[in-house]
Every structure is written in C-alpha cells, then in structure tokens.
Scaffold this motif. Structure first.
Motif, PDB file in Angstrom:
ATOM      1  N   MET A   1       0.949  -1.139   0.125  1.00 50.60           N
ATOM      2  CA  MET A   1      -0.015   0.105  -0.054  1.00 50.60           C
ATOM      3  C   MET A   1       0.916   1.213   0.006  1.00 50.60           C
ATOM      4  O   MET A   1       1.967   1.432   0.989  1.00 50.60           O
ATOM      5  CB  MET A   1      -0.919  -0.136   1.226  1.00 50.60           C
ATOM      6  N   GLY A   2       0.482   2.134  -0.978  1.00 50.89           N
ATOM      7  CA  GLY A   2       1.450   3.440  -0.995  1.00 50.89           C
ATOM      8  C   GLY A   2       1.072   4.232   0.229  1.00 50.89           C
ATOM      9  O   GLY A   2       0.061   4.318   1.031  1.00 50.89           O
ATOM     10  N   SER A   3       2.018   5.340   0.226  1.00 51.73           N
ATOM     11  CA  SER A   3       2.040   6.218   1.524  1.00 51.73           C
ATOM     12  C   SER A   3       0.701   6.886   1.554  1.00 51.73           C
ATOM     13  O   SER A   3      -0.037   7.125   2.563  1.00 51.73           O
ATOM     14  CB  SER A   3       3.162   7.055   1.611  1.00 51.73           C
ATOM     15  N   THR A   4       0.330   7.541   0.237  1.00 51.04           N
ATOM     16  CA  THR A   4      -1.078   8.343   0.325  1.00 51.04           C
ATOM     17  C   THR A   4      -2.111   7.457   0.540  1.00 51.04           C
ATOM     18  O   THR A   4      -3.118   7.829   1.333  1.00 51.04           O
ATOM     19  CB  THR A   4      -1.085   8.852  -0.862  1.00 51.04           C
ATOM     20  N   ALA A   5      -2.093   6.113  -0.063  1.00 52.34           N
ATOM     21  CA  ALA A   5      -3.373   5.404   0.114  1.00 52.34           C
ATOM     22  C   ALA A   5      -3.571   4.885   1.773  1.00 52.34           C
ATOM     23  O   ALA A   5      -4.552   4.860   2.109  1.00 52.34           O
ATOM     24  CB  ALA A   5      -3.199   4.098  -0.533  1.00 52.34           C
ATOM     25  N   PHE A   6      -2.280   4.705   2.368  1.00 52.08           N
ATOM     26  CA  PHE A   6      -2.381   4.280   3.735  1.00 52.08           C
ATOM     27  C   PHE A   6      -3.094   5.353   4.481  1.00 52.08           C
ATOM     28  O   PHE A   6      -3.723   5.208   5.562  1.00 52.08           O
ATOM     29  CB  PHE A   6      -1.099   3.842   4.175  1.00 52.08           C
ATOM     30  N   GLU A   7      -2.720   6.732   4.173  1.00 49.28           N
ATOM     31  CA  GLU A   7      -3.123   7.930   4.922  1.00 49.28           C
ATOM     32  C   GLU A   7      -4.645   8.066   4.835  1.00 49.28           C
ATOM     33  O   GLU A   7      -5.127   8.523   5.608  1.00 49.28           O
ATOM     34  CB  GLU A   7      -2.388   9.020   4.514  1.00 49.28           C
ATOM     35  N   ASP A   8      -5.354   7.344   3.862  1.00 46.74           N
ATOM     36  CA  ASP A   8      -6.596   7.320   3.651  1.00 46.74           C
ATOM     37  C   ASP A   8      -7.363   6.077   4.323  1.00 46.74           C
ATOM     38  O   ASP A   8      -8.660   5.993   4.399  1.00 46.74           O
ATOM     39  CB  ASP A   8      -6.977   7.456   2.107  1.00 46.74           C
ATOM     40  N   SER A   9      -6.722   5.226   4.935  1.00 52.75           N
ATOM     41  CA  SER A   9      -7.192   3.987   5.307  1.00 52.75           C
ATOM     42  C   SER A   9      -7.679   4.375   6.882  1.00 52.75           C
ATOM     43  O   SER A   9      -7.109   4.922   7.616  1.00 52.75           O
ATOM     44  CB  SER A   9      -6.367   2.846   5.205  1.00 52.75           C
ATOM     45  N   ALA A  10      -8.459   3.174   7.455  1.00 55.35           N
ATOM     46  CA  ALA A  10      -8.943   3.373   8.738  1.00 55.35           C
ATOM     47  C   ALA A  10      -7.556   3.123   9.851  1.00 55.35           C
ATOM     48  O   ALA A  10      -7.830   3.489  10.996  1.00 55.35           O
ATOM     49  CB  ALA A  10      -9.926   2.191   8.961  1.00 55.35           C
ATOM     50  N   ASP A  11      -6.512   2.482   9.308  1.00 52.94           N
ATOM     51  CA  ASP A  11      -5.554   2.068  10.202  1.00 52.94           C
ATOM     52  C   ASP A  11      -4.509   3.253  10.496  1.00 52.94           C
ATOM     53  O   ASP A  11      -3.671   3.041  11.415  1.00 52.94           O
ATOM     54  CB  ASP A  11      -4.524   0.973   9.434  1.00 52.94           C
ATOM     55  N   TYR A  12      -4.756   4.217   9.803  1.00 48.43           N
ATOM     56  CA  TYR A  12      -3.823   5.673   9.945  1.00 48.43           C
ATOM     57  C   TYR A  12      -4.330   6.387  10.927  1.00 48.43           C
ATOM     58  O   TYR A  12      -5.323   6.751  11.099  1.00 48.43           O
ATOM     59  CB  TYR A  12      -3.680   6.226   8.637  1.00 48.43           C
ATOM     60  N   VAL A  13      -3.328   6.459  12.110  1.00 47.97           N
ATOM     61  CA  VAL A  13      -3.457   7.359  13.241  1.00 47.97           C
ATOM     62  C   VAL A  13      -3.048   8.713  12.971  1.00 47.97           C
ATOM     63  O   VAL A  13      -1.885   9.240  13.035  1.00 47.97           O
ATOM     64  CB  VAL A  13      -2.929   6.724  14.392  1.00 47.97           C
ATOM     65  N   GLN A  14      -3.820   9.722  12.690  1.00 43.50           N
ATOM     66  CA  GLN A  14      -3.444  11.060  12.204  1.00 43.50           C
ATOM     67  C   GLN A  14      -2.944  11.679  13.361  1.00 43.50           C
ATOM     68  O   GLN A  14      -1.862  12.295  13.223  1.00 43.50           O
ATOM     69  CB  GLN A  14      -4.523  11.775  11.674  1.00 43.50           C
ATOM     70  N   SER A  15      -3.419  11.620  14.719  1.00 45.96           N
ATOM     71  CA  SER A  15      -2.807  12.302  15.667  1.00 45.96           C
ATOM     72  C   SER A  15      -1.736  11.958  15.959  1.00 45.96           C
ATOM     73  O   SER A  15      -0.546  12.889  16.430  1.00 45.96           O
ATOM     74  CB  SER A  15      -3.901  12.175  16.917  1.00 45.96           C
ATOM     75  N   LEU A  16      -1.041  10.504  15.798  1.00 43.17           N
ATOM     76  CA  LEU A  16       0.141  10.117  16.169  1.00 43.17           C
ATOM     77  C   LEU A  16       1.172  10.493  15.202  1.00 43.17           C
ATOM     78  O   LEU A  16       2.228  11.139  15.434  1.00 43.17           O
ATOM     79  CB  LEU A  16       0.251   8.404  16.109  1.00 43.17           C
ATOM     80  N   ALA A  17       0.534  10.750  14.048  1.00 42.51           N
ATOM     81  CA  ALA A  17       1.464  11.381  12.556  1.00 42.51           C
ATOM     82  C   ALA A  17       1.823  12.763  13.050  1.00 42.51           C
ATOM     83  O   ALA A  17       2.919  13.385  12.768  1.00 42.51           O
ATOM     84  CB  ALA A  17       0.809  11.123  11.288  1.00 42.51           C
TER      85      ALA A  17
END
Length: 272
Positions: A1-17
């Motif tokens: 999975m590409g980095s952009t696609a992963f950022e749109d997934s449910a597994d991506y923790v935006q607050s951590l990033a």
C-alpha cells in the motif's frame, strides 16, 4: 500500500503522525521555537500544534519556558530503543576503536534514513567539523561519504526514486548539487566499492567510507574515517586509510555473520 493510500485508510492514526511531525520541528536551527514557529514549520494549524505540544509536555518529551518550547532528555529514549535493538553497534565498537587508534583519525558508523544518514556509532579523535557529531546526528546523505556508499548499493529503481525527491544544497563550492552529477558519482562509487568526499560538506573536511554488508550482501550501514583537509589528504585517504578501513569492514562483517544480528533490523527506507 502506498503512503498516500495508507493515510486514507482506517489504520492511519492522524494524531500520532501529527505528534511526530511536531517533534521533528525541533532542530539545531530552532531548538526552542514558539507555538507559531512550530505551526509554520509543520504546516499544521495552531490548534493542532497546541494540543500536540501540551500532550508531549504532559508525557515528558517537551518542556516550556514562557512562549518557547524545548525537547527534554526523555526524547532520547526513542532513539535509544532503536540503538539497543541494533546489535550491530556492539559488534562494531571494538573494531572501530582499534581503527581509530591505529590511524589517529575519527571513525564513524551510520545508517541511511530517507534523505539523511544517522550516526549510530562514533569514535572521535578530534573535531573536524563545525557541527558537533555524535550518536543520533544527521547529515545529508547526498553530500556525505557514508551516505554515498549506501545510496550506491540501492537497486536502480530505488535509487531513481530517491533521486527524484531530493533537494540539493551547495554546502561548499565543491558540493555535487544535481541529480545527474550525483548519479554519475554513485555509479563510480558502486564500481570502486568506496566513496571519497573532499570538501563537499565543509571546506576543511575530507572523508572516505565503505559499506557494511549483512549476510545477504545488502549494505545495512556504512563505516568512514574523517580527517582535516590538506592537499595530501585525498591521496592518503585512498592509499593509506582505505586498506585499514577495509580490514575493519571485513572484521565487522565477519562479526555480523557470527553474531545474531538480523538484516531486517536496519532502518527501512521510505521514498514518498
């Protein structure tokens, strides 16, 4: 999975990033930025930055004085966890100390992390750069001898991807500053098995590096010797220092094969 696609997934923790992005906003140029400066550096809103800083402060990673924030020594725990899991540093330390004593020059080991190299072992004899170097220090990979031997080891497709996203800076008049010139130099490094960098990071510095390879043949780190620049330094580096450097290279690689160190523990490369 590409980095952009992963950022749109449910597994991506935006607050951590976002929290990690805020941590990376602190550096030598701005060791104690204000909230506004952190927001400007990260591209995040002031509200997001404020929540991240206050959370990091609550956890003990950030302190504050007036309107300025600063990192606390607790952030070293993050890097120390990596270093303690990297048996390579222990395997290399003794050989590097012997090398440094034999040559009377500083010796370092680094790994590649995106656009930078990160120092994981350092045996200094004297300070040869204006920037203080120690474990955890970062330098631009394209202009550093250790960076070049690791970049030269990348498969062609990965190297092309790496070159596409790099921003080059002229640290001195001698610095290689274009992707095409760097690629030509890396091909030469790949063929000869070492990198010699003369006055490209600083006018008074010359360094020579070789790769450290794991059992599968992949370069997982690099080893270098740095010395003050003189007219004789480049010739001395190749004729006198390189043979000793290669002896240490072989000793460390043999220790890796005998030890329990695993290649997958090296830093994973990510090219966005």
């Amino acid at each position: 999975m590409g980095s952009t696609a992963f950022e749109d997934s449910a597994d991506y923790v935006q607050s951590l990033a976002r929290g990690l992005k805020v941590l990376r906003a602190f550096d030598r140029e701005q060791p104690s930025p204000s909230l506004s400066q952190v927001a400007e550096r990260t591209g995040l809103s002031r509200a997001v930055v404020r929540r991240s800083l206050l959370t990091l402060q609550h956890l003990g990673y950030v302190g504050s004085q007036g309107r300025s924030f600063f990192l606390t020594p607790r952030v070293l725990e993050l890097g120390y966890s990596y270093l303690t899991s990297l048996d390579l540093t222990e395997l290399a330390q003794q050989s590097m100390e012997q090398l440094s004593q034999r040559l009377g020059e500083s010796c370092s080991m680094a790994v590649l992390d995106g656009s930078d190299i990160v120092y994981v072992v350092r045996v200094p004899v004297r300070r040869v750069m204006s920037v203080a170097l120690g474990v955890g220090a970062r330098l631009p990979a394209f202009a550093a001898s250790m960076g070049r031997v690791m970049l030269a080891d990348l498969p062609d497709a990965e190297l092309a991807a790496w070159l596409r996203v790099q921003k080059f800076r002229a640290y001195t008049p001698q610095t290689i500053r274009t992707a095409s010139a760097l690629k030509a130099e890396l091909l030469r490094v790949r063929k000869q098995g070492y990198a010699l960098v003369v006055r490209e990071l600083e006018p008074g510095l010359c360094s020579i590096a070789v790769p450290i390879r794991a059992g599968d043949g992949r370069a997982v780190a690099a080893l270098n010797v740095g010395m003050p620049y003189s007219e004789e330094a480049p010739v001395r580096a190749v004729e006198q220092i390189l043979p000793v450097l290669r002896e240490t290279q072989r000793a460390i690689e043999q220790a890796i094969r005998r030890g329990s160190w695993l290649p997958h523990m090296a830093m994973k490369q990510v090219y966005a």
